[in-house]
Design a protein around this motif. Sequence first.
Motif, PDB file in Angstrom:
ATOM      1  N   TYR A   1       4.628   2.459  -9.454  1.00  0.00           N
ATOM      2  CA  TYR A   1       5.256   2.809  -8.173  1.00  0.00           C
ATOM      3  C   TYR A   1       6.630   3.439  -8.402  1.00  0.00           C
ATOM      4  O   TYR A   1       6.972   4.442  -7.777  1.00  0.00           O
ATOM      5  CB  TYR A   1       5.396   1.582  -7.265  1.00  0.00           C
ATOM      6  CG  TYR A   1       6.263   1.910  -6.078  1.00  0.00           C
ATOM      7  CD1 TYR A   1       5.849   2.847  -5.126  1.00  0.00           C
ATOM      8  CD2 TYR A   1       7.548   1.373  -5.951  1.00  0.00           C
ATOM      9  CE1 TYR A   1       6.673   3.215  -4.073  1.00  0.00           C
ATOM     10  CE2 TYR A   1       8.369   1.736  -4.904  1.00  0.00           C
ATOM     11  CZ  TYR A   1       7.931   2.659  -3.971  1.00  0.00           C
ATOM     12  OH  TYR A   1       8.747   3.046  -2.937  1.00  0.00           O
ATOM     13  N   PHE A   2       7.427   2.870  -9.304  1.00  0.00           N
ATOM     14  CA  PHE A   2       8.765   3.397  -9.608  1.00  0.00           C
ATOM     15  C   PHE A   2       8.690   4.872  -9.955  1.00  0.00           C
ATOM     16  O   PHE A   2       9.487   5.688  -9.484  1.00  0.00           O
ATOM     17  CB  PHE A   2       9.360   2.595 -10.762  1.00  0.00           C
ATOM     18  CG  PHE A   2      10.750   2.994 -11.165  1.00  0.00           C
ATOM     19  CD1 PHE A   2      11.846   2.331 -10.657  1.00  0.00           C
ATOM     20  CD2 PHE A   2      10.962   4.023 -12.085  1.00  0.00           C
ATOM     21  CE1 PHE A   2      13.142   2.686 -11.040  1.00  0.00           C
ATOM     22  CE2 PHE A   2      12.237   4.386 -12.469  1.00  0.00           C
ATOM     23  CZ  PHE A   2      13.333   3.715 -11.946  1.00  0.00           C
TER      24      PHE A   2
ATOM     25  N   VAL B   1      10.060  -7.404  -2.640  1.00  0.00           N
ATOM     26  CA  VAL B   1       8.625  -7.235  -2.843  1.00  0.00           C
ATOM     27  C   VAL B   1       8.385  -7.314  -4.355  1.00  0.00           C
ATOM     28  O   VAL B   1       8.803  -6.429  -5.099  1.00  0.00           O
ATOM     29  CB  VAL B   1       8.133  -5.886  -2.276  1.00  0.00           C
ATOM     30  CG1 VAL B   1       6.638  -5.721  -2.540  1.00  0.00           C
ATOM     31  CG2 VAL B   1       8.417  -5.797  -0.779  1.00  0.00           C
ATOM     32  N   ASN B   2       7.749  -8.403  -4.795  1.00  0.00           N
ATOM     33  CA  ASN B   2       7.475  -8.613  -6.221  1.00  0.00           C
ATOM     34  C   ASN B   2       6.129  -8.008  -6.595  1.00  0.00           C
ATOM     35  O   ASN B   2       5.125  -8.224  -5.898  1.00  0.00           O
ATOM     36  CB  ASN B   2       7.441 -10.107  -6.546  1.00  0.00           C
ATOM     37  CG  ASN B   2       8.797 -10.785  -6.452  1.00  0.00           C
ATOM     38  OD1 ASN B   2       8.889 -12.004  -6.616  1.00  0.00           O
ATOM     39  ND2 ASN B   2       9.848 -10.031  -6.173  1.00  0.00           N
ATOM     40  N   LEU B   3       6.098  -7.268  -7.720  1.00  0.00           N
ATOM     41  CA  LEU B   3       4.874  -6.661  -8.235  1.00  0.00           C
ATOM     42  C   LEU B   3       4.692  -7.038  -9.702  1.00  0.00           C
ATOM     43  O   LEU B   3       5.655  -7.432 -10.386  1.00  0.00           O
ATOM     44  CB  LEU B   3       4.939  -5.133  -8.113  1.00  0.00           C
ATOM     45  CG  LEU B   3       5.170  -4.501  -6.733  1.00  0.00           C
ATOM     46  CD1 LEU B   3       5.227  -2.979  -6.875  1.00  0.00           C
ATOM     47  CD2 LEU B   3       4.106  -4.908  -5.732  1.00  0.00           C
TER      48      LEU B   3
ATOM     49  N   ASP C   1       0.828  -1.193   0.000  1.00  0.00           N
ATOM     50  CA  ASP C   1       0.000   0.000   0.000  1.00  0.00           C
ATOM     51  C   ASP C   1       0.870   1.252   0.000  1.00  0.00           C
ATOM     52  O   ASP C   1       1.884   1.329   0.711  1.00  0.00           O
ATOM     53  CB  ASP C   1      -0.924   0.021   1.217  1.00  0.00           C
ATOM     54  CG  ASP C   1      -1.941  -1.111   1.183  1.00  0.00           C
ATOM     55  OD1 ASP C   1      -2.335  -1.518   0.075  1.00  0.00           O
ATOM     56  OD2 ASP C   1      -2.336  -1.609   2.270  1.00  0.00           O
ATOM     57  N   VAL C   2       0.466   2.236  -0.775  1.00  0.00           N
ATOM     58  CA  VAL C   2       1.176   3.508  -0.868  1.00  0.00           C
ATOM     59  C   VAL C   2       0.262   4.602  -0.346  1.00  0.00           C
ATOM     60  O   VAL C   2      -0.869   4.762  -0.835  1.00  0.00           O
ATOM     61  CB  VAL C   2       1.581   3.812  -2.326  1.00  0.00           C
ATOM     62  CG1 VAL C   2       2.337   5.135  -2.394  1.00  0.00           C
ATOM     63  CG2 VAL C   2       2.426   2.676  -2.897  1.00  0.00           C
TER      64      VAL C   2
ATOM     65  N   SER D   1      -2.769   0.725  -4.090  1.00  0.00           N
ATOM     66  CA  SER D   1      -2.604  -0.568  -3.443  1.00  0.00           C
ATOM     67  C   SER D   1      -2.324  -1.601  -4.522  1.00  0.00           C
ATOM     68  O   SER D   1      -3.090  -1.717  -5.491  1.00  0.00           O
ATOM     69  CB  SER D   1      -3.862  -0.940  -2.651  1.00  0.00           C
ATOM     70  OG  SER D   1      -3.671  -2.162  -1.958  1.00  0.00           O
ATOM     71  N   TYR D   2      -1.195  -2.348  -4.355  1.00  0.00           N
ATOM     72  CA  TYR D   2      -0.771  -3.278  -5.385  1.00  0.00           C
ATOM     73  C   TYR D   2      -0.657  -4.694  -4.814  1.00  0.00           C
ATOM     74  O   TYR D   2      -0.120  -4.881  -3.709  1.00  0.00           O
ATOM     75  CB  TYR D   2       0.593  -2.884  -5.939  1.00  0.00           C
ATOM     76  CG  TYR D   2       0.683  -1.448  -6.426  1.00  0.00           C
ATOM     77  CD1 TYR D   2      -0.099  -1.011  -7.499  1.00  0.00           C
ATOM     78  CD2 TYR D   2       1.555  -0.547  -5.839  1.00  0.00           C
ATOM     79  CE1 TYR D   2       0.001   0.297  -7.968  1.00  0.00           C
ATOM     80  CE2 TYR D   2       1.666   0.757  -6.296  1.00  0.00           C
ATOM     81  CZ  TYR D   2       0.877   1.175  -7.357  1.00  0.00           C
ATOM     82  OH  TYR D   2       0.978   2.461  -7.810  1.00  0.00           O
TER      83      TYR D   2
END
Length: 384
Positions: A342-343, A332-334, A246-247, A256-257
Amino acid sequence: MPRQTLLGALLLALVLLTACTSQTTGDAVAPQADIPPVAKITATPADAAEDVPVTEPVRIAVAEGALDSVELTNPDGKPVDGELAEDKASWSTTEVLGYGKEYTYTAAATGTDGKKVELTGSFTTVKPKSTPRATINPIDDAVVGVGMPISIKFPEGPVKDKAAVERALKVETSVPVEGSWGWLHDQQVDWRPKEYWPAHTEVKVTAKLYGLAYGGGAYGKSDLSTAFTIGRNQVVKVHTPDHRMDVYRDGKLHASYPASNGKDHDPNLNTPNGTMIVMAKEPVGNFSNPRYGYTDVEKKWAVRFSNHGEFIHENEENRANIGKRNTSHGCVNLFEADAKAYFDSAIIGDPVEVTGSKADMPTSSDVNDWLFSWAQWQSMSALR
C-alpha cells in the motif's frame, strides 16, 4: 481767371490732398498677445500624490499632441519600464512599483501647433505597516491524489479582509471542475472541488497578492503561483467493523488487506469516521505515546492521513488481531507485506474514507476539507 487766383487755388488743393494722405505705406497691424501651446500633458497619479497603490499603472497622457519622451525613475535614479502607445498619446508603466518609495517623472510632447511642452512631478507609494508572506500548496510539478485541496496560508498573521484576498485568487483546470474557496481560519484559505478531482487534471493557481491590502495596514509581500497535476484515482475505504482496508482504483476494487483498527469500545481510541487524505509517508515512523505507556515505538511503511494521530502502517506485533479484532489506538494496522504494497501505491492527496466507528474525526485536524458538506464548505467562502 487772374493768374494769382489760379495759383492760390492750386496751392489750396495741394494742401487738402496732403492732409488726407497717410505718411506710411502698407496695412496697419494691431499688436497681439502670445498664444499658449495647445498640447496638455497629464499624469496619473498627480504631482505630490501620496499612498499611491504599487500595482496600479502610472499613466502619462497628452491631449492635442504627441509624446516625445517619458521617463519615470525610482529613488535610485533607475528608470521604470514603460510602454508608449502607438499613437504616442499615452505612456504606461509595465512593472509594479515598490512600497514606500518616491518616484519622479519627466515628460515632453509636441502639440499640433508645433510647440513643445513639458511636465515634471513626483509621488510616493503606500508604505505598509507589515508585508506578511504567504505560502501555496501543492508546489510546482507535484502529482497529487484526487482529494488534494489547494492551500494558501498566511503564517505571519491573520487576514482581516478575506474577501479581497479571495478575489485575488484564481484556479484554472484542464477540464471543468466545480469548486470553492473556504477559510478554515483567518490564516488559511483552501480550494477544494465539490467532488474528487477528475484523474489527470492539470491545475494552475495564481494568487495576485503583491500590493493587496489585507486590512490593518498589512499588504501582500509577493504574488504566488503553482502548477500541478492530479494523478490516478485511488481511494482507500475502511469500514472498521469489517477489519479490512480496501483500495479502489477508478471506482473498482484494486486491493483488499486484513486490518486491525482503533479499539471499538473506547471512542478516544477509535479510528474516527470521516474523509481524510494522505498527508505524508515515512518508511519508518515513530509512534511513541507516553500517555499510553509506550515509548521508542517504530513501525514501517507509515502513511499519515490526519494530524489527529492516525496512520496506516505495519504492526507485526499485532499480527494475531489483524483481520479479526480492532485493537489499535486509532491507526490502521496491516501485515508488513501489505503495508509495503500500500505504501508504494499511495500518493499525497489520496482520500481515506473511514466509516463504522463510534467517534467522528474532529474538524481541528489541519487538513479537514472533506469533513464538511458541500453546503458547509461553500458557506466558508468570504464571497458568499
